[in-house]
Design a protein around this motif. Structure first.
Motif, PDB file in Angstrom:
ATOM      1  N   TYR A 137       2.273 -39.657  28.773  1.00  0.00           N
ATOM      2  CA  TYR A 137       2.245 -41.089  28.472  1.00  0.00           C
ATOM      3  C   TYR A 137       3.364 -41.827  29.221  1.00  0.00           C
ATOM      4  CZ  TYR A 137       2.936 -45.389  25.779  1.00  0.00           C
ATOM      5  OH  TYR A 137       3.119 -46.707  25.414  1.00  0.00           O
ATOM      6  N   TYR A 138       4.604 -41.327  29.101  1.00  0.00           N
ATOM      7  CA  TYR A 138       5.739 -42.033  29.701  1.00  0.00           C
ATOM      8  C   TYR A 138       5.818 -41.845  31.214  1.00  0.00           C
ATOM      9  CZ  TYR A 138       7.617 -43.608  25.254  1.00  0.00           C
ATOM     10  OH  TYR A 138       7.790 -44.243  24.041  1.00  0.00           O
ATOM     11  N   ALA A 139       5.334 -40.731  31.740  1.00  0.00           N
ATOM     12  CA  ALA A 139       5.368 -40.513  33.196  1.00  0.00           C
ATOM     13  C   ALA A 139       4.551 -41.601  33.894  1.00  0.00           C
ATOM     14  CB  ALA A 139       4.845 -39.123  33.540  1.00  0.00           C
ATOM     15  N   LYS A 140       3.396 -41.940  33.299  1.00  0.00           N
ATOM     16  CA  LYS A 140       2.551 -43.006  33.875  1.00  0.00           C
ATOM     17  C   LYS A 140       3.301 -44.336  33.832  1.00  0.00           C
ATOM     18  CE  LYS A 140      -1.872 -40.913  32.575  1.00  0.00           C
ATOM     19  NZ  LYS A 140      -1.846 -40.187  31.303  1.00  0.00           N
ATOM     20  N   GLN A 141       3.950 -44.595  32.710  1.00  0.00           N
ATOM     21  CA  GLN A 141       4.674 -45.858  32.530  1.00  0.00           C
ATOM     22  C   GLN A 141       5.835 -45.978  33.528  1.00  0.00           C
ATOM     23  OE1 GLN A 141       5.273 -46.315  28.278  1.00  0.00           O
ATOM     24  NE2 GLN A 141       6.451 -48.153  28.657  1.00  0.00           N
ATOM     25  N   ILE A 142       6.553 -44.853  33.742  1.00  0.00           N
ATOM     26  CA  ILE A 142       7.723 -44.865  34.625  1.00  0.00           C
ATOM     27  C   ILE A 142       7.302 -44.773  36.095  1.00  0.00           C
ATOM     28  CG2 ILE A 142       9.860 -43.592  35.196  1.00  0.00           C
ATOM     29  CD1 ILE A 142       9.864 -42.714  32.167  1.00  0.00           C
ATOM     30  N   GLY A 143       6.108 -44.185  36.311  1.00  0.00           N
ATOM     31  CA  GLY A 143       5.613 -44.040  37.677  1.00  0.00           C
ATOM     32  C   GLY A 143       6.171 -42.823  38.386  1.00  0.00           C
ATOM     33  N   THR A 194       6.009 -38.250  38.753  1.00  0.00           N
ATOM     34  CA  THR A 194       5.255 -37.018  38.524  1.00  0.00           C
ATOM     35  C   THR A 194       6.229 -35.983  37.977  1.00  0.00           C
ATOM     36  OG1 THR A 194       5.722 -36.249  40.753  1.00  0.00           O
ATOM     37  CG2 THR A 194       3.654 -37.477  40.423  1.00  0.00           C
ATOM     38  N   TYR A 195       5.699 -34.872  37.505  1.00  0.00           N
ATOM     39  CA  TYR A 195       6.550 -33.802  36.982  1.00  0.00           C
ATOM     40  C   TYR A 195       5.844 -32.475  37.186  1.00  0.00           C
ATOM     41  CZ  TYR A 195       3.414 -34.538  33.013  1.00  0.00           C
ATOM     42  OH  TYR A 195       2.304 -34.693  32.236  1.00  0.00           O
ATOM     43  N   LEU A 211      12.466 -37.823  32.221  1.00  0.00           N
ATOM     44  CA  LEU A 211      11.564 -38.363  33.251  1.00  0.00           C
ATOM     45  C   LEU A 211      12.295 -39.326  34.194  1.00  0.00           C
ATOM     46  CD1 LEU A 211       8.299 -38.910  31.191  1.00  0.00           C
ATOM     47  CD2 LEU A 211       8.586 -37.342  33.126  1.00  0.00           C
ATOM     48  N   CYS A 212      13.272 -40.059  33.676  1.00  0.00           N
ATOM     49  CA  CYS A 212      14.031 -40.976  34.537  1.00  0.00           C
ATOM     50  C   CYS A 212      14.882 -40.207  35.553  1.00  0.00           C
ATOM     51  CB  CYS A 212      14.881 -41.927  33.704  1.00  0.00           C
ATOM     52  SG  CYS A 212      13.866 -43.221  32.925  1.00  0.00           S
TER      53      CYS A 212
END
Length: 190
Positions: free
Chosen positions: A96-102, A104-105, A148-149
């Protein structure tokens, strides 16, 4: 002061104070011993301040709780249940948050750690502590967003915290909560 030095392929030196009051210095493989000792001398006040803070938190915990159930050690079975629960919940929040932050992981791993809530490798692999499941959804989301950041900023610079704040404007509340309660939760690991 009980200091352990761990050398690895890292570029910078980091000092970590554990709940048991031991000090770990994570140093680059070829950092001269004299540099490590000099930095330890320079940071002695900072180290002592953090050791004192941990002691105070322990005292406060004893005063407010006595011998409550909260401070009992977790069994292996309880840890396994927390890890299973984390495997169900955390990857969804990461997605969810990876999409928001833009960003990948890579791989997501759930661990039972005594020193960290989460980490992000330079390859984008994410580790999360199963004990997060003993915190609130807001704290879990904060740790997910924090890691993620690091996909944008592999440090804790002003730019990094600005990225965190874009997603969670009230992230400082979760940081404060972890500082005040985190050691108590991690202290439940044997």
């Amino acid at each position: 002061m009980n200091v352990k030095i761990i050398r690895s392929n890292r570029k910078t030196l980091a000092i970590q104070i554990n709940p048991d009051l031991s000090v770990i210095v994570r140093a680059p493989m070829y950092a001269p011993q004299s540099d490590i000792e000099r930095i330890l001398r320079e940071k002695e006040g900072w180290i002592q301040k953090h050791i004192e803070k941990i002691r105070e938190q322990e005292e406060k915990k004893k005063e407010t709780q006595g011998e409550s159930v909260e401070s009992e050690y977790l069994t292996n079975e309880e840890i396994k249940k927390l890890a299973d629960k984390a495997l169900q919940h955390i990857p969804k929040r990461v997605s969810y948050y990876a999409k928001q932050i833009g960003v990948t992981y890579g791989r997501i791993t759930i661990r039972n750690q005594k020193t960290r809530w989460g980490s992000c490798s330079s390859k984008g692999n994410l580790n999360f502590n199963c004990l997060l499941m003993l915190t609130s959804p807001e704290v879990i989301d904060y740790v997910v967003v924090h890691e993620l950041c690091h996909r944008k900023e592999m440090n804790h610079s002003g730019a990094f915290w600005a990225e965190v704040e874009k997603v969670l404007p009230d992230y400082k509340e979760q940081v404060k909560w972890l500082k005040e309660n985190g050691a108590q939760i991690i202290g439940r690991m044997k």
